[in-house]
Design an enzyme around this catalytic site. Structure first.
Site, PDB file in Angstrom:
ATOM      1  N   HIS A 173       0.824  -1.224   0.000  1.00  0.00           N
ATOM      2  CA  HIS A 173       0.000   0.000   0.000  1.00  0.00           C
ATOM      3  C   HIS A 173       0.856   1.270   0.000  1.00  0.00           C
ATOM      4  O   HIS A 173       0.303   2.370  -0.044  1.00  0.00           O
ATOM      5  CB  HIS A 173      -0.941   0.022   1.199  1.00  0.00           C
ATOM      6  CG  HIS A 173      -1.945  -1.095   1.204  1.00  0.00           C
ATOM      7  ND1 HIS A 173      -2.782  -1.342   0.130  1.00  0.00           N
ATOM      8  CD2 HIS A 173      -2.233  -2.038   2.140  1.00  0.00           C
ATOM      9  CE1 HIS A 173      -3.554  -2.392   0.423  1.00  0.00           C
ATOM     10  NE2 HIS A 173      -3.235  -2.839   1.615  1.00  0.00           N
ATOM     11  N   ASP A 208      -2.688 -10.577  -2.458  1.00  0.00           N
ATOM     12  CA  ASP A 208      -3.247 -10.095  -1.185  1.00  0.00           C
ATOM     13  C   ASP A 208      -4.737  -9.781  -1.382  1.00  0.00           C
ATOM     14  O   ASP A 208      -5.160  -9.417  -2.482  1.00  0.00           O
ATOM     15  CB  ASP A 208      -2.482  -8.841  -0.764  1.00  0.00           C
ATOM     16  CG  ASP A 208      -2.800  -8.366   0.633  1.00  0.00           C
ATOM     17  OD1 ASP A 208      -1.985  -8.612   1.536  1.00  0.00           O
ATOM     18  OD2 ASP A 208      -3.872  -7.737   0.825  1.00  0.00           O
ATOM     19  N   HIS A 210      -6.282  -7.304  -0.451  1.00  0.00           N
ATOM     20  CA  HIS A 210      -6.443  -5.882  -0.760  1.00  0.00           C
ATOM     21  C   HIS A 210      -5.717  -5.535  -2.061  1.00  0.00           C
ATOM     22  O   HIS A 210      -4.649  -6.094  -2.351  1.00  0.00           O
ATOM     23  CB  HIS A 210      -5.843  -5.028   0.368  1.00  0.00           C
ATOM     24  CG  HIS A 210      -6.461  -5.294   1.705  1.00  0.00           C
ATOM     25  ND1 HIS A 210      -5.888  -6.140   2.634  1.00  0.00           N
ATOM     26  CD2 HIS A 210      -7.608  -4.841   2.248  1.00  0.00           C
ATOM     27  CE1 HIS A 210      -6.665  -6.187   3.708  1.00  0.00           C
ATOM     28  NE2 HIS A 210      -7.717  -5.413   3.502  1.00  0.00           N
ATOM     29  N   ASP A 297      -4.236 -12.861   3.371  1.00  0.00           N
ATOM     30  CA  ASP A 297      -5.483 -12.397   3.983  1.00  0.00           C
ATOM     31  C   ASP A 297      -6.716 -12.652   3.105  1.00  0.00           C
ATOM     32  O   ASP A 297      -7.825 -12.264   3.472  1.00  0.00           O
ATOM     33  CB  ASP A 297      -5.395 -10.917   4.395  1.00  0.00           C
ATOM     34  CG  ASP A 297      -4.716 -10.041   3.364  1.00  0.00           C
ATOM     35  OD1 ASP A 297      -4.429 -10.529   2.245  1.00  0.00           O
ATOM     36  OD2 ASP A 297      -4.464  -8.855   3.670  1.00  0.00           O
TER      37      ASP A 297
HETATM   38 ZN    ZN Z   1      -4.004  -7.136   2.710  1.00  0.00          ZN
END
Ligand code: ZN
Length: 356
Positions: A173, A208, A210, A297
């Site tokens: 991120h 991931d 995200h 995740d």
């Molecule tokens: Zn993540």
């Protein structure tokens, strides 16, 4: 390219080597704001202990990171940002009436005209959200994580089929000059740039849960580094404002970015269909090296609850990554505390090894 199964002098076969340092513990964030509720962050040092248990189950050899210094970090991040991260804690502590972690109370979102001089202004400038509190050991921990990633990349440059980097804090991120979502230095991007020293075209596959928004941002105009991200649909999930299918790159990088958002709760079959699609895009790009942003995740047991991949699904993801047939650097991203975290890492790496 299929690499034959081989056994080296130590009898380790094709077991993926893992790079790890205890020094990640220097970064021990506490603050996490969820829907207006302050809670303890899920990005805790214990994550690494559980991941280590998974490595132990797979008999992976642990290797300490080499200190590469600022060079690999500076190929990805701006000097202004690196200076900020390095100086941040001392400047914050010198305020005298500051809290135990640095959390911004302004987010200028770049409409401002002037780079601020004050530490509170710089903190807002360089953070995308409140999920990246900076403590006294954050810079040290983030630097070690980047060295862990570069060491794994160097192992692959030196001839390993693959290497795994147990990075904490995670990185995907983080933008060129902005932290966010538990991330400060983009370990995946730093590993990709390191691979780029010896490879003309490098692909990044982000699994991931995200969207890898920082990685996308860093390489958005680059034709030589493909970024592919499979993630929970950002319509209802962090990072909300990036990760949509229409984001395909810009300028010379147009077409070198692919987002595959999945409906909430997607399980193994839907995920594997996305992997097939990702492989088609990567094959067409014809890279000679692969960096995987290995979040765990997407697990059905992850507390962040975006997708529903099973442990067997992670084994299949590992096997699918091996089928890319490329020298591969696996960089740990997310994956939070559950009884299945270590087992899911063992499943990915075991699936990878068996398919090699
Ligand atoms: Zn993540």
């Amino acid at each position: 390219m299929r690499v034959a199964r081989r056994t080296n002098a130590t009898g380790e076969g094709n077991t993926v080597k893992a790079v790890y340092s205890e020094q990640h513990r220097a970064h021990d964030p506490q603050f996490f704001l969820v829907r207006g509720v302050v809670t303890r962050t899920t990005e805790q040092p214990e994550r690494a202990d559980r991941l280590l248990a998974g490595l132990s189950a797979g008999a992976h050899r642990l290797i300490a990171p080499t200190v590469f210094g600022q060079g690999p970090r500076a190929r990805v991040h701006s000097a202004e940002y690196l200076n900020f991260l390095e100086e941040a804690w001392d400047a914050w502590a010198a305020l005298g009436d500051s809290g135990p972690e640095m959390i911004a109370n302004i987010h200028p979102v770049r409409h401002a005209a002037t780079y601020p001089a004050h530490i509170v202004g710089r903190l807002g400038w360089h953070t995308a959200d409140t999920a990246c509190p900076i403590g006294p050991g954050t810079w040290a921990g983030a630097c070690v994580a980047s060295d862990v990633a570069v060491t794994a990349a160097q192992l692959v440059l030196d001839g390993e089929r693959a290497a795994y980097a147990l990075c904490r804090p995670p990185g995907h991120h983080a933008y060129r000059d902005m932290a966010g979502g538990f991330c400060f230095l983009n370990n995946t991007a730093i590993a990709a740039e390191h691979m780029r020293l010896a490879h003309e075209r490098v692909a990044i596959l982000d699994v991931d849960v995200h969207h890898g928004n920082g990685t996308q941002g860093i390489f958005y105009r680059r034709p030589d580094i493909l970024t592919v991200s499979i993630h929970a649909d950002p319509v209802g999930f962090y990072p909300f404002v990036w990760g949509y299918a229409h984001e395909r790159g810009e300028g010379a990088g147009l077409g070198a970015n692919l987002n595959i958002p999945l409906p909430p709760g997607t399980g193994d079959e839907g995920y594997m269909a996305a992997m097939v699609r990702a492989k088609r895009i990567v094959d067409a790009f014809a890279p000679t090296a692969l960096v995987v942003a290995l979040g765990l995740d997407a697990s059905e047991h992850d507390p962040l609850a975006g997708l529903a991949v099973t442990t067997d699904g992670f084994r299949r993801i590992g096997a699918a990554i091996a089928e890319f047939g490329l020298p591969t650097v696996l960089v740990q991203e997310g994956g939070y505390l559950s009884d299945h975290l270590g087992g899911n890492l063992a499943a990915v790496l075991g699936g990878f090894e068996r398919a090699c």
